[in-house]
Scaffold this motif. Structure first.
Motif, PDB file in Angstrom:
ATOM      1  N   UNK A   1      -8.438  17.110  -3.915  1.00  0.00           N
ATOM      2  CA  UNK A   1      -8.823  18.515  -3.935  1.00  0.00           C
ATOM      3  C   UNK A   1     -10.039  18.782  -3.072  1.00  0.00           C
ATOM      4  N   UNK A   2     -11.008  17.871  -3.072  1.00  0.00           N
ATOM      5  CA  UNK A   2     -12.218  18.050  -2.271  1.00  0.00           C
ATOM      6  C   UNK A   2     -11.887  18.037  -0.780  1.00  0.00           C
ATOM      7  N   UNK A   3     -11.017  17.102  -0.373  1.00  0.00           N
ATOM      8  CA  UNK A   3     -10.630  17.025   1.033  1.00  0.00           C
ATOM      9  C   UNK A   3      -9.840  18.272   1.447  1.00  0.00           C
ATOM     10  N   UNK A   4      -8.983  18.753   0.565  1.00  0.00           N
ATOM     11  CA  UNK A   4      -8.209  19.956   0.863  1.00  0.00           C
ATOM     12  C   UNK A   4      -9.138  21.159   1.034  1.00  0.00           C
ATOM     13  N   UNK A   5     -10.188  21.243   0.227  1.00  0.00           N
ATOM     14  CA  UNK A   5     -11.147  22.345   0.344  1.00  0.00           C
ATOM     15  C   UNK A   5     -11.854  22.294   1.692  1.00  0.00           C
ATOM     16  N   UNK A   6     -12.308  21.104   2.096  1.00  0.00           N
ATOM     17  CA  UNK A   6     -12.972  20.956   3.395  1.00  0.00           C
ATOM     18  C   UNK A   6     -12.012  21.310   4.524  1.00  0.00           C
ATOM     19  N   UNK A   7     -10.767  20.873   4.410  1.00  0.00           N
ATOM     20  CA  UNK A   7      -9.769  21.211   5.420  1.00  0.00           C
ATOM     21  C   UNK A   7      -9.497  22.699   5.472  1.00  0.00           C
ATOM     22  N   UNK A   8      -9.496  23.356   4.317  1.00  0.00           N
ATOM     23  CA  UNK A   8      -9.280  24.804   4.272  1.00  0.00           C
ATOM     24  C   UNK A   8     -10.403  25.576   4.945  1.00  0.00           C
ATOM     25  N   UNK A   9     -11.634  25.125   4.734  1.00  0.00           N
ATOM     26  CA  UNK A   9     -12.785  25.773   5.384  1.00  0.00           C
ATOM     27  C   UNK A   9     -12.677  25.625   6.902  1.00  0.00           C
ATOM     28  N   UNK A  10     -12.289  24.435   7.359  1.00  0.00           N
ATOM     29  CA  UNK A  10     -12.114  24.224   8.797  1.00  0.00           C
ATOM     30  C   UNK A  10     -10.970  25.080   9.342  1.00  0.00           C
ATOM     31  N   UNK A  11      -9.894  25.226   8.571  1.00  0.00           N
ATOM     32  CA  UNK A  11      -8.761  26.049   9.002  1.00  0.00           C
ATOM     33  C   UNK A  11      -9.203  27.477   9.298  1.00  0.00           C
TER      34      UNK A  11
ATOM     35  N   UNK B   1       0.834  -1.202   0.000  1.00  0.00           N
ATOM     36  CA  UNK B   1       0.000   0.000   0.000  1.00  0.00           C
ATOM     37  C   UNK B   1       0.872   1.256   0.000  1.00  0.00           C
ATOM     38  N   UNK B   2       0.402   2.264  -0.704  1.00  0.00           N
ATOM     39  CA  UNK B   2       1.101   3.551  -0.783  1.00  0.00           C
ATOM     40  C   UNK B   2       0.392   4.563   0.099  1.00  0.00           C
ATOM     41  N   UNK B   3       1.078   5.628   0.539  1.00  0.00           N
ATOM     42  CA  UNK B   3       0.417   6.668   1.339  1.00  0.00           C
ATOM     43  C   UNK B   3      -0.795   7.246   0.617  1.00  0.00           C
ATOM     44  N   UNK B   4      -1.813   7.598   1.374  1.00  0.00           N
ATOM     45  CA  UNK B   4      -3.034   8.154   0.783  1.00  0.00           C
ATOM     46  C   UNK B   4      -2.757   9.528   0.191  1.00  0.00           C
ATOM     47  N   UNK B   5      -3.308   9.818  -0.988  1.00  0.00           N
ATOM     48  CA  UNK B   5      -3.126  11.163  -1.560  1.00  0.00           C
ATOM     49  C   UNK B   5      -4.124  12.148  -0.960  1.00  0.00           C
ATOM     50  N   UNK B   6      -3.793  13.418  -1.031  1.00  0.00           N
ATOM     51  CA  UNK B   6      -4.707  14.474  -0.611  1.00  0.00           C
ATOM     52  C   UNK B   6      -5.526  14.897  -1.819  1.00  0.00           C
TER      53      UNK B   6
ATOM     54  N   UNK C   1     -10.963  11.431   8.035  1.00  0.00           N
ATOM     55  CA  UNK C   1     -11.878  11.396   6.894  1.00  0.00           C
ATOM     56  C   UNK C   1     -11.179  11.825   5.602  1.00  0.00           C
ATOM     57  N   UNK C   2     -10.317  12.835   5.678  1.00  0.00           N
ATOM     58  CA  UNK C   2      -9.561  13.266   4.498  1.00  0.00           C
ATOM     59  C   UNK C   2      -8.662  12.132   3.998  1.00  0.00           C
ATOM     60  N   UNK C   3      -8.056  11.417   4.938  1.00  0.00           N
ATOM     61  CA  UNK C   3      -7.217  10.274   4.571  1.00  0.00           C
ATOM     62  C   UNK C   3      -8.059   9.193   3.896  1.00  0.00           C
ATOM     63  N   UNK C   4      -9.223   8.904   4.468  1.00  0.00           N
ATOM     64  CA  UNK C   4     -10.100   7.887   3.886  1.00  0.00           C
ATOM     65  C   UNK C   4     -10.581   8.293   2.496  1.00  0.00           C
ATOM     66  N   UNK C   5     -10.823   9.591   2.314  1.00  0.00           N
ATOM     67  CA  UNK C   5     -11.232  10.093   1.005  1.00  0.00           C
ATOM     68  C   UNK C   5     -10.140   9.864  -0.036  1.00  0.00           C
ATOM     69  N   UNK C   6      -8.889  10.122   0.356  1.00  0.00           N
ATOM     70  CA  UNK C   6      -7.778   9.877  -0.556  1.00  0.00           C
ATOM     71  C   UNK C   6      -7.580   8.405  -0.846  1.00  0.00           C
ATOM     72  N   UNK C   7      -7.735   7.568   0.181  1.00  0.00           N
ATOM     73  CA  UNK C   7      -7.597   6.119  -0.010  1.00  0.00           C
ATOM     74  C   UNK C   7      -8.662   5.586  -0.956  1.00  0.00           C
ATOM     75  N   UNK C   8      -9.904   6.034  -0.743  1.00  0.00           N
ATOM     76  CA  UNK C   8     -10.996   5.585  -1.610  1.00  0.00           C
ATOM     77  C   UNK C   8     -10.778   6.042  -3.046  1.00  0.00           C
ATOM     78  N   UNK C   9     -10.302   7.272  -3.215  1.00  0.00           N
ATOM     79  CA  UNK C   9     -10.055   7.772  -4.564  1.00  0.00           C
ATOM     80  C   UNK C   9      -8.975   6.949  -5.258  1.00  0.00           C
ATOM     81  N   UNK C  10      -7.912   6.599  -4.516  1.00  0.00           N
ATOM     82  CA  UNK C  10      -6.822   5.806  -5.102  1.00  0.00           C
ATOM     83  C   UNK C  10      -7.324   4.411  -5.480  1.00  0.00           C
ATOM     84  N   UNK C  11      -8.097   3.777  -4.583  1.00  0.00           N
ATOM     85  CA  UNK C  11      -8.573   2.427  -4.870  1.00  0.00           C
ATOM     86  C   UNK C  11      -9.597   2.419  -5.986  1.00  0.00           C
TER      87      UNK C  11
END
Length: 361
Positions: free
Chosen positions: A213-223, A206-211, A346-356
């Motif tokens: 764009x959607x997850x980054x946007x949600x993280x930016x709003x929370x920031x 397994x490779x590290x989960x990617x970030x 959740x952001x990590x899971x989003x990246x994992x799901x996108x990769x898979x």
């Protein structure tokens, strides 16, 4: 015989050069719990206005609190030289007993910082010596240790804004926000890296989960919401209004626009409480959307994120209506830290799901 062999294998020493991703993940999760703890203690330190009670930064000698009455009087005298004591605490009639209370919270906060540093550095050294760190993760762990060290420096940089030759009765809210947000960024990094390592423990390919764009946007709003919250705390803007949803009986606050829009948006307590109140709904919508997006692949992350953001909003309202009750406000900060952890998951899971999904396609 087979049972004895299994027990001996369980307690056998690691073979040097063998990666231990699951052990690393558990270690990082334990450090994440400590980071959540220090964020809460830091919030209590701010709410009790304890941050300026220790006017020096002594990394080694500062481990012990004052021993004896003379030592306490000497520390109290240093605090009495600050603008906070001259203009706020002194006129309020602070005595030595009250000083000991605020001193405890700042001392405890600094001790926890040292504990986190050791809890990260010592296991990291052992893992590195045993060559148990998987390829590609060494730089990430080193970066997180640098963040921990930087947190100590930022903490003193923040405190120094309110001691010495200054008329500030509080620390700089800009420096406070940098101190808090760095801790929360570290928390997110710990959670994300632990999730990567757990996946690696299950599947060595397994490779590290990617970030995404959607997850980054949600993280930016929370920031943005976390930044506004830090400024509200730093400027005591929670006391600007105690009613909800109105502020002092009206929807739009009476902000001071005389120094321009930028100054008002970064300094005016009424406007900052207003922005923090209503941006919370934007943040909630973004995080609920993220939770729905990861629900098919990670139900736990989805439920945890929904619960965290809902509880944080309710505690924010309760903090205002309780006139910033210490323990309600501390609970609000605790759930804020848990929201960051749940968002990172959740952001990590989003990246994992996108990769898979991409691999399956």
């Amino acid at each position: 015989m087979a049972s004895s062999a299994s027990v001996s294998n369980l307690f056998a020493p690691w073979a040097r050069g063998s990666a231990r991703p699951l052990a690393l993940a558990r270690w990082l999760e334990a450090v994440a719990v400590l980071v959540v703890t220090i964020v809460v203690v830091g919030g209590i330190t701010r709410l009790t206005e304890s941050g300026l009670s220790i006017t020096e930064w002594n990394v080694v000698s500062g481990i012990l609190p004052p021993l004896g009455e003379a030592a306490w009087q000497a520390e109290f005298a240093k605090y009495q030289a600050t603008a906070e004591f001259r203009y706020e605490s002194g006129p309020a009639g602070m005595d030595l007993a009250a000083f000991k209370f605020i001193f405890f919270w700042e001392w405890f906060h600094r001790i926890l910082g040292r504990v986190i540093g050791l809890a990260f550095l010592l296991p990291l050294a052992v893992f590195a010596w045993r060559r148990a760190i998987p390829a590609g993760y060494g730089w990430r762990l080193g970066a997180m240790f640098a963040l921990i060290c930087g947190q100590g420096a930022l903490g003193w940089y923040m405190v120094s804004s309110g001691v010495g030759d200054t008329d500030l009765t509080d620390v700089s809210h800009f420096r406070l926000s940098a101190h808090l947000l760095t801790a929360l960024f570290l928390l997110g990094g710990l959670v994300w890296t632990a999730r990567d390592l757990r996946r690696l423990a299950r599947n060595t390919d397994s490779a590290p989960a990617p970030l995404t764009g959607a997850a980054a946007l949600a993280g930016g709003v929370l920031f943005i919401q976390l930044l506004l919250g830090a400024w509200v705390a730093g400027l005591n803007a929670g006391h600007a209004a105690y009613d909800w949803p109105l502020m002092n009986g009206q929807f739009l606050p009476e902000a001071d626009w005389s120094k321009g829009m930028l100054w008002a948006a970064t300094h005016d307590p009424f406007l900052l409480q207003f922005l923090h109140r209503w941006w919370a709904w934007v943040a909630a919508a973004a995080l609920v959307w993220l939770a729905r997006a990861v629900r098919p692949s990670d139900r736990f992350a989805s439920v945890a994120l929904n619960a965290a953001i809902g509880t944080m909003v309710l505690l924010g309202i309760a903090t205002v209506m309780s006139e910033v009750s210490l323990w309600v406000a501390a609970a609000h900060q605790l759930v804020g830290a848990l929201t960051v952890a749940a968002t990172a998951w959740a952001m990590h899971s989003n990246g994992t799901a996108r990769r898979e999904y991409g691999a399956a396609a």
